[in-house]
Design a protein around this motif. Structure first.
Motif, PDB file in Angstrom:
ATOM      1  N   ALA A   1      -5.593   5.971  -1.860  1.00 56.48           N
ATOM      2  CA  ALA A   1      -6.674   5.076  -1.445  1.00 56.48           C
ATOM      3  C   ALA A   1      -7.402   4.481  -2.648  1.00 56.48           C
ATOM      4  O   ALA A   1      -7.714   3.280  -2.664  1.00 56.48           O
TER       5      ALA A   1
ATOM      6  N   ALA B   1       0.812  -1.220   0.000  1.00 57.32           N
ATOM      7  CA  ALA B   1       0.000   0.000   0.000  1.00 57.32           C
ATOM      8  C   ALA B   1       0.842   1.266   0.000  1.00 57.32           C
ATOM      9  O   ALA B   1       0.330   2.343  -0.308  1.00 57.32           O
TER      10      ALA B   1
ATOM     11  N   LEU C   1      -5.314   1.790  -4.281  1.00 57.51           N
ATOM     12  CA  LEU C   1      -5.264   0.578  -3.464  1.00 57.51           C
ATOM     13  C   LEU C   1      -6.539  -0.230  -3.641  1.00 57.51           C
ATOM     14  O   LEU C   1      -6.502  -1.458  -3.776  1.00 57.51           O
TER      15      LEU C   1
ATOM     16  N   HIS D   1      -6.597   4.217   3.626  1.00 53.32           N
ATOM     17  CA  HIS D   1      -6.247   2.935   3.009  1.00 53.32           C
ATOM     18  C   HIS D   1      -7.112   1.813   3.576  1.00 53.32           C
ATOM     19  O   HIS D   1      -7.569   0.932   2.841  1.00 53.32           O
TER      20      HIS D   1
END
Length: 346
Positions: A78, A73, A81, A108
């Motif tokens: 975000a 990550a 991911l 995340h």
């Protein structure tokens, strides 16, 4: 015999050898054979890809490699991911470990949780400050592709029907239900992609999922994407919901939707069960939809009923569906004549 290897063993050149008077042969790369545990005397499946004519070679058994992967990550925002987790699901991973250099950021973590909620059969089985592990309990042969496409079809059709009803009646609650149902379309779409990818890599799964490798797989991918785009259009139509539409402006919209429903039903039926009758029915329904679109636009231009702008956008949202149905019909037509109907495609 040495081969020419380029990149990371993605492209490997082999010389063709002649065995006997009419048999040609090539060797398998030793590293590939070791990776897939292929030994002397084992069988491999050689599958022709109808879209390109290339050959796909896989062991004559279900492959289980790459069942587990790790997503780093760090360096991803975000959204990226979340997309990475979805991509690993589509690629068939059973376990996806999300790790970071330090504690996983709240954004995340939320992205991973959103991905979990949006994927069928996925759950978080372990979570620490610096890592999260997702597990998928679904195997490729748990579902048949025609069944999945049928579920996707019915969900999208329901969305379109409810979206138009909400628009005509000014039903805000029904419009919200349409938007919420899109999440189910996305779940089914990603599941279908997971099964498609697994089947492409493992032609031995063909019988389990009910579809041949080659163009049928590509066709299912194309049709599923068209269904998702039509679900997007239904959401757009639902978002136009406001005051109820006067009775004088309803006829063209309901007639257009009926023609689209008929065309989509026939075209998708012909993909699952190739049929010249369904191909013909879909073409005729698309002709009706085109005529209905023209009539609706002419009526709006001539009579200019209120709310004019919302009505124009509604016609645009529905008529856009005809393009996606036509793409589905192209796939259905090719599948129908591929199976040999004795007719000539137009």
């Amino acid at each position: 015999m040495a081969g020419v290897v380029t990149g990371d063993d993605v492209r490997i050149t082999r010389k063709v050898q002649q065995l006997g008077s009419s048999t040609l042969a090539v060797t398998l790369p030793a590293e590939w054979a070791r990776e897939h545990e292929v030994e002397k005397g084992d069988s491999v499946v050689v599958q022709r890809d109808e879209s390109s004519g290339s050959l796909l070679v896989v062991p004559d058994r279900t492959l289980v490699e790459d069942a587990e992967t790790t997503v780093d990550a760090s360096g991803l925002d975000a959204d990226a991911l979340g997309r990475a987790v979805v991509a690993q699901y589509v690629l068939g991973r059973r376990l996806v470990h999300v790790v970071d250099d330090g504690p996983i950021a709240p954004a995340h973590r939320d992205a991973v949780l959103d991905a979990e909620r949006g994927l069928m059969g996925v759950g978080i089985v372990e979570e620490t400050t610096e890592a999260m592990t997702l597990r998928c309990s679904i195997a490729a042969d748990d579902f048949e592709l025609p069944t999945l496409l049928g579920r996707l079809d019915r969900t999208e059709t329901t969305m379109r029907d409810d979206a138009l009803a909400a628009f005509l009646d000014g039903d805000a609650e029904r419009a919200r239900a349409v938007e919420q149902r899109h999440a189910q379309v996305d779940k089914l779409f990603y599941l279908l992609l997971r099964v498609l990818f697994a089947t492409y890599r493992n032609p031995d799964l063909n019988r389990a999922v009910g579809v041949d490798t080659g163009f049928p797989l590509i066709g299912y991918r194309s049709v599923a994407q068209d269904v998702v785009l039509m679900a997007d259009a239904a959401t757009d139509l639902a978002a136009l919901t406001g005051e109820p539409i006067p009775a004088t402006a309803r006829e063209h919209l309901t007639g257009l939707e009926d023609a689209i429903d008929d065309a989509a039903d026939a075209a998708r039926n012909a993909v699952v069960d190739p049929s010249y009758a369904d191909v013909t029915r879909a073409r005729e329904a698309l002709d009706r939809a085109r005529n209905r679109t023209d009539a609706a636009n002419e009526s709006l231009e001539r009579e200019r009923p209120e709310p004019l702008l919302r009505l124009q956008r509604a016609v645009c949202a529905l008529s856009g569906d005809t393009r996606h149905v036509r793409d589905t019909l192209d796939v259905a037509t090719r599948l129908t004549f591929r199976d040999g109907s004795g007719a000539t495609p137009e």
